[in-house]
Structure formats: C-alpha cells, structure tokens
Scaffold this motif. Structure first.
Motif, PDB file in Angstrom:
ATOM      1  N   ILE A 129       0.832  -1.211   0.000  1.00  0.00           N
ATOM      2  CA  ILE A 129       0.000   0.000   0.000  1.00  0.00           C
ATOM      3  C   ILE A 129       0.865   1.259   0.000  1.00  0.00           C
ATOM      4  N   TYR A 130       1.955   1.249   0.755  1.00  0.00           N
ATOM      5  CA  TYR A 130       2.825   2.431   0.784  1.00  0.00           C
ATOM      6  C   TYR A 130       3.424   2.686  -0.600  1.00  0.00           C
ATOM      7  N   LYS A 179       3.892   5.931  -5.281  1.00  0.00           N
ATOM      8  CA  LYS A 179       4.307   5.836  -6.678  1.00  0.00           C
ATOM      9  C   LYS A 179       3.158   5.996  -7.667  1.00  0.00           C
ATOM     10  N   VAL A 180       1.987   5.460  -7.339  1.00  0.00           N
ATOM     11  CA  VAL A 180       0.852   5.519  -8.267  1.00  0.00           C
ATOM     12  C   VAL A 180      -0.025   6.732  -7.975  1.00  0.00           C
ATOM     13  N   PHE A 181      -0.423   6.890  -6.704  1.00  0.00           N
ATOM     14  CA  PHE A 181      -1.315   7.997  -6.345  1.00  0.00           C
ATOM     15  C   PHE A 181      -0.564   9.268  -5.971  1.00  0.00           C
ATOM     16  N   LYS A 182       0.783   9.212  -5.952  1.00  0.00           N
ATOM     17  CA  LYS A 182       1.639  10.377  -5.710  1.00  0.00           C
ATOM     18  C   LYS A 182       1.334  11.087  -4.396  1.00  0.00           C
ATOM     19  N   SER A 211       2.064  12.219  -0.474  1.00  0.00           N
ATOM     20  CA  SER A 211       3.252  12.565   0.294  1.00  0.00           C
ATOM     21  C   SER A 211       3.603  11.389   1.200  1.00  0.00           C
ATOM     22  N   PRO A 212       4.866  11.263   1.591  1.00  0.00           N
ATOM     23  CA  PRO A 212       5.240  10.160   2.495  1.00  0.00           C
ATOM     24  C   PRO A 212       4.449  10.139   3.796  1.00  0.00           C
ATOM     25  N   GLN A 213       4.159  11.338   4.355  1.00  0.00           N
ATOM     26  CA  GLN A 213       3.413  11.385   5.615  1.00  0.00           C
ATOM     27  C   GLN A 213       1.993  10.861   5.439  1.00  0.00           C
ATOM     28  N   ASP A 214       1.316  11.354   4.404  1.00  0.00           N
ATOM     29  CA  ASP A 214      -0.058  10.927   4.130  1.00  0.00           C
ATOM     30  C   ASP A 214      -0.093   9.432   3.842  1.00  0.00           C
ATOM     31  N   ALA A 215       0.867   8.968   3.044  1.00  0.00           N
ATOM     32  CA  ALA A 215       0.937   7.545   2.707  1.00  0.00           C
ATOM     33  C   ALA A 215       1.177   6.690   3.939  1.00  0.00           C
ATOM     34  N   ALA A 216       2.039   7.167   4.841  1.00  0.00           N
ATOM     35  CA  ALA A 216       2.350   6.406   6.059  1.00  0.00           C
ATOM     36  C   ALA A 216       1.118   6.258   6.949  1.00  0.00           C
ATOM     37  N   VAL A 217       0.338   7.336   7.083  1.00  0.00           N
ATOM     38  CA  VAL A 217      -0.865   7.302   7.913  1.00  0.00           C
ATOM     39  C   VAL A 217      -1.909   6.366   7.310  1.00  0.00           C
ATOM     40  N   LEU A 218      -2.152   6.500   6.004  1.00  0.00           N
ATOM     41  CA  LEU A 218      -3.120   5.639   5.331  1.00  0.00           C
ATOM     42  C   LEU A 218      -2.683   4.177   5.385  1.00  0.00           C
ATOM     43  N   THR A 219      -1.395   3.945   5.163  1.00  0.00           N
ATOM     44  CA  THR A 219      -0.872   2.583   5.137  1.00  0.00           C
ATOM     45  C   THR A 219      -1.011   1.899   6.488  1.00  0.00           C
ATOM     46  N   LEU A 220      -0.693   2.604   7.571  1.00  0.00           N
ATOM     47  CA  LEU A 220      -0.826   2.003   8.896  1.00  0.00           C
ATOM     48  C   LEU A 220      -2.295   1.733   9.216  1.00  0.00           C
ATOM     49  N   THR A 221      -3.181   2.626   8.796  1.00  0.00           N
ATOM     50  CA  THR A 221      -4.614   2.428   8.999  1.00  0.00           C
ATOM     51  C   THR A 221      -5.082   1.138   8.339  1.00  0.00           C
ATOM     52  N   VAL A 222      -4.568   0.876   7.141  1.00  0.00           N
ATOM     53  CA  VAL A 222      -4.980  -0.309   6.379  1.00  0.00           C
ATOM     54  C   VAL A 222      -4.274  -1.574   6.877  1.00  0.00           C
ATOM     55  N   SER A 282     -14.975  14.909  12.530  1.00  0.00           N
ATOM     56  CA  SER A 282     -15.971  15.985  12.481  1.00  0.00           C
ATOM     57  C   SER A 282     -15.444  17.221  11.766  1.00  0.00           C
ATOM     58  N   ALA A 283     -14.146  17.323  11.635  1.00  0.00           N
ATOM     59  CA  ALA A 283     -13.546  18.487  10.969  1.00  0.00           C
ATOM     60  C   ALA A 283     -13.290  18.218   9.479  1.00  0.00           C
ATOM     61  N   ARG A 284     -13.675  17.026   8.994  1.00  0.00           N
ATOM     62  CA  ARG A 284     -13.395  16.638   7.602  1.00  0.00           C
ATOM     63  C   ARG A 284     -14.684  16.350   6.842  1.00  0.00           C
ATOM     64  N   LYS A 285     -14.546  16.253   5.519  1.00  0.00           N
ATOM     65  CA  LYS A 285     -15.638  15.808   4.656  1.00  0.00           C
ATOM     66  C   LYS A 285     -15.266  14.443   4.084  1.00  0.00           C
ATOM     67  N   LEU A 286     -16.189  13.496   4.181  1.00  0.00           N
ATOM     68  CA  LEU A 286     -15.933  12.144   3.693  1.00  0.00           C
ATOM     69  C   LEU A 286     -15.881  12.138   2.167  1.00  0.00           C
ATOM     70  N   LYS A 287     -14.749  11.695   1.625  1.00  0.00           N
ATOM     71  CA  LYS A 287     -14.585  11.604   0.165  1.00  0.00           C
ATOM     72  C   LYS A 287     -14.174  10.187  -0.204  1.00  0.00           C
ATOM     73  N   ILE A 288     -14.839   9.643  -1.213  1.00  0.00           N
ATOM     74  CA  ILE A 288     -14.511   8.305  -1.699  1.00  0.00           C
ATOM     75  C   ILE A 288     -13.796   8.449  -3.040  1.00  0.00           C
ATOM     76  N   ASN A 289     -12.588   7.907  -3.110  1.00  0.00           N
ATOM     77  CA  ASN A 289     -11.793   7.994  -4.335  1.00  0.00           C
ATOM     78  C   ASN A 289     -11.012   6.700  -4.528  1.00  0.00           C
ATOM     79  N   GLY A 290     -10.096   6.711  -5.481  1.00  0.00           N
ATOM     80  CA  GLY A 290      -9.314   5.524  -5.795  1.00  0.00           C
ATOM     81  C   GLY A 290      -8.547   4.958  -4.614  1.00  0.00           C
ATOM     82  N   PRO A 291      -7.749   5.772  -3.909  1.00  0.00           N
ATOM     83  CA  PRO A 291      -7.013   5.251  -2.764  1.00  0.00           C
ATOM     84  C   PRO A 291      -7.909   4.664  -1.671  1.00  0.00           C
ATOM     85  N   VAL A 292      -9.071   5.288  -1.454  1.00  0.00           N
ATOM     86  CA  VAL A 292      -9.988   4.792  -0.424  1.00  0.00           C
ATOM     87  C   VAL A 292     -10.564   3.431  -0.819  1.00  0.00           C
ATOM     88  N   LEU A 293     -11.012   3.326  -2.066  1.00  0.00           N
ATOM     89  CA  LEU A 293     -11.579   2.061  -2.539  1.00  0.00           C
ATOM     90  C   LEU A 293     -10.531   0.949  -2.506  1.00  0.00           C
TER      91      LEU A 293
END
Length: 320
Positions: free
Chosen positions: A82-83, A88-91, A93-104, A226-237
């Motif tokens: 996932i990282y 490499k594919v969704f471009k 940032s390393p920080q954003d990728a690290a947070v998403l990757t650990l979540t998954v 509560s401070a965000r808006k839920l968005k569904i996109n390629g990385p989320v799916l």
C-alpha cells in the motif's frame, strides 16, 4: 454470527459518533485536539498495551509464535504494497501515505479482537492470550514504520540537516522507540521474557487508564472526523478492498504455506480479517498530518466488516 459482529462494532460507531457530535457541536475544538491526543497516545494506549504484554506469560508468547509469524508477515506485506502504491501511483506525500498505510495494514485488534475471537473460539484463556499477542505485534512491530516516516518528514520540513536514509535510520528508530506507544508494550514483553512480575497494586493503578484507551482513541477519531468531509476515491476504494479482502487472503496463504491448522490458523486469519484500525489517524494527528483518505477508509472498512467477517468465519470453519 452477524449479530455478534454488529454487537462488537456497535461501541465503535457509537463512541465515534459521540466524538463526531462533540466536534460538530463545538463542545470540543475539532481543530485543536492536541491535549486529547497526548492523553491517548502518551498515557491511555501505552498503559493498556503495557498491561496486556506484561501480564502475558512468556511461555504463552512462545507458543503463539506461528500466530506471530503470520500476523507480522501479513501486516508487513500489506504495509509495503500500500505504501508503494500510494507514493508511486497515487503520488501521495510520504506522511499521508504512512498514515493511510498504517490504517490499512494494522487491523483493529484493540476494539474488535476479543469480542470476535471469543464468539468463534469461546472464552478460553488462550483467546485472550491470542488477542494480547496480536496487539503486541501491531504496536511493537508495525507502528515504528509509520513513526519513522513521520519523524523523517518532520525533520526534513523543519530544515534539519539530512544525511542518507541509512545514516538516519538509528536516529529515527530512537525517536520512535522513545515514544510511550512503542516502548510501553516493548517493555512489557521484555519484563515477561525475563520473568519480572509487576506488583498488583501497580497494575490496579494503571487499569483505569487502560480501560479508557480504546474509548478515548475512538472518541478522538470521531472528533477528528468531524472536521473533515468524507470523500470516496481511488485510494480509499483500494484501501478498503485490500484491508477487508486481500489481506485476509494473504494471511490464509501464509497459513497454508506454513502448514498451520486448528485454532492458530483460524485465529491468524480472523485477526487479520478485522476492519482497519485507528492508530494511523491518531498518529498522523499527533504529527499534524491530516489524511482524509485514511479517515474514509477507517469508516468504510468498519462498515464492510459486517459482511466480510462472517464470510471469513464461514470459510475458516473447515480449518478447525
């Protein structure tokens, strides 16, 4: 079985909804949750993880080594894949990728592990031991990857002198290990290995902190959402499919490759089949990193779990 899963998931959604409401109603400042974050990351969760590991007999941990092997490999494989795709594919940032990757990559062992495994295996001591071992694996062998990336990027953005990644590795590892969320469960494992037993009065003293850990982390997650808006996109799916379907099948493949069967095999697959965890989001917030994709993945994965968990429970029935 669906009722059992809904019963296990209900507290997660209720507590997150309460946090979400508190943030939306401005009862809590959802733009500045640093104090709540410090409580969760430096006190509540470390206390819960230390108590879980220090009370786990070393002999029991050794007996669970096949489970540890499958869990760690399944998490590492998913983390690496996932990282790589995120950067490499969704471009991202390393920080954003690290947070998403650990979540998954890191399942929600803390909130879902015991209720789900108890419903399948029964309330045997080995069930609680397996959950404790799973939590220890995630906290000691998974979270440092995310922390090191976040520390590295924090240093880079602050203008600190940068060397090669290899030269920075000891520094980054030390910064990660210094955090209570890492050294607390690690210390518990070490104490267990050398036979040090903590006084009952000490364990009783930190028990309230440990009991508040999951609830406070979920409440904090709700406030952040509560401070965000839920968005569904390629990385989320991709993240949701990877977490709820691909990662459990990776665990299944590892179980077959190692020739495992019985309770250990079923436990390994079901632990990995749990929904996405909240550690990544809480870590990111501590470093000022917002990942809407990680937040959306956490919510959607938890809902999908209602369908995918019964599937894997049914499929693993033949392994008993």
């Amino acid at each position: 079985m669906t009722y059992v899963i809904l019963h296990a998931l209900a507290p997660i959604f209720v507590i997150m909804i309460l946090g979400f409401y508190a943030g939306k109603a401005k009862m809590v400042d959802n733009q500045n949750v640093s104090l709540l974050n410090i409580f969760v990351m430096d006190f509540a969760l470390p206390a819960a993880l230390f108590a879980a590991t220090v009370q786990t007999p070393w002999s029991g941990i050794v007996e669970q080594s096949p489970l540890i092997l499958v869990l760690v490999l399944a998490m590492w494989i998913m983390y690496a894949a996932i990282y790589f795709i995120c950067t490499k594919v969704f471009k991202k940032s390393p920080q954003d990728a690290a947070v998403l990757t650990l979540t998954v990559a890191l399942p929600n062992y803390a909130a879902l592990g015991l209720p789900i495994l108890s419903s399948v295996m029964g309330d045997a001591p080995s069930t609680s031991l397996s959950v404790a071992v799973s939590i220890a694996c995630g906290s000691v062998l998974m979270t440092p990857f995310c922390l090191m990336i976040l520390e590295r990027e924090k240093a880079r953005l602050s203008g600190e002198k940068q060397g090669s990644s290899l030269a920075l590795l000891p520094v980054l590892m030390w910064r990660s290990v210094k955090k209570p969320i890492v050294w607390a469960p690690l210390l518990g494992v070490i104490f267990s290995a050398i036979g040090i037993k903590m006084p009952e009065i000490f364990l009783a003293s930190i028990k309230p902190l440990g009991l508040s850990a999951t609830a406070s982390a979920l409440f904090l997650t709700g406030v952040i959402l509560s401070a965000r808006k839920l968005k569904i996109n390629g990385p989320v799916l991709l993240s949701c499919v990877a977490k709820n379907l691909i990662q459990p099948f990776i665990a299944w493949g590892l179980v077959l490759a190692f020739g495992l069967s019985g309770q250990i095999a079923v436990t390994a697959i079901l632990m990995i089949a749990l929904s996405a965890g909240f550690f990544g989001i809480v870590f990111g917030n501590r470093f000022g990193v917002q990942s809407p994709d990680a937040e959306a993945s956490l919510l959607i994965s938890s809902v999908l779990c209602i369908v995918t968990l019964p599937l894997f429970i049914s499929l693993t029935a033949a392994l008993h």
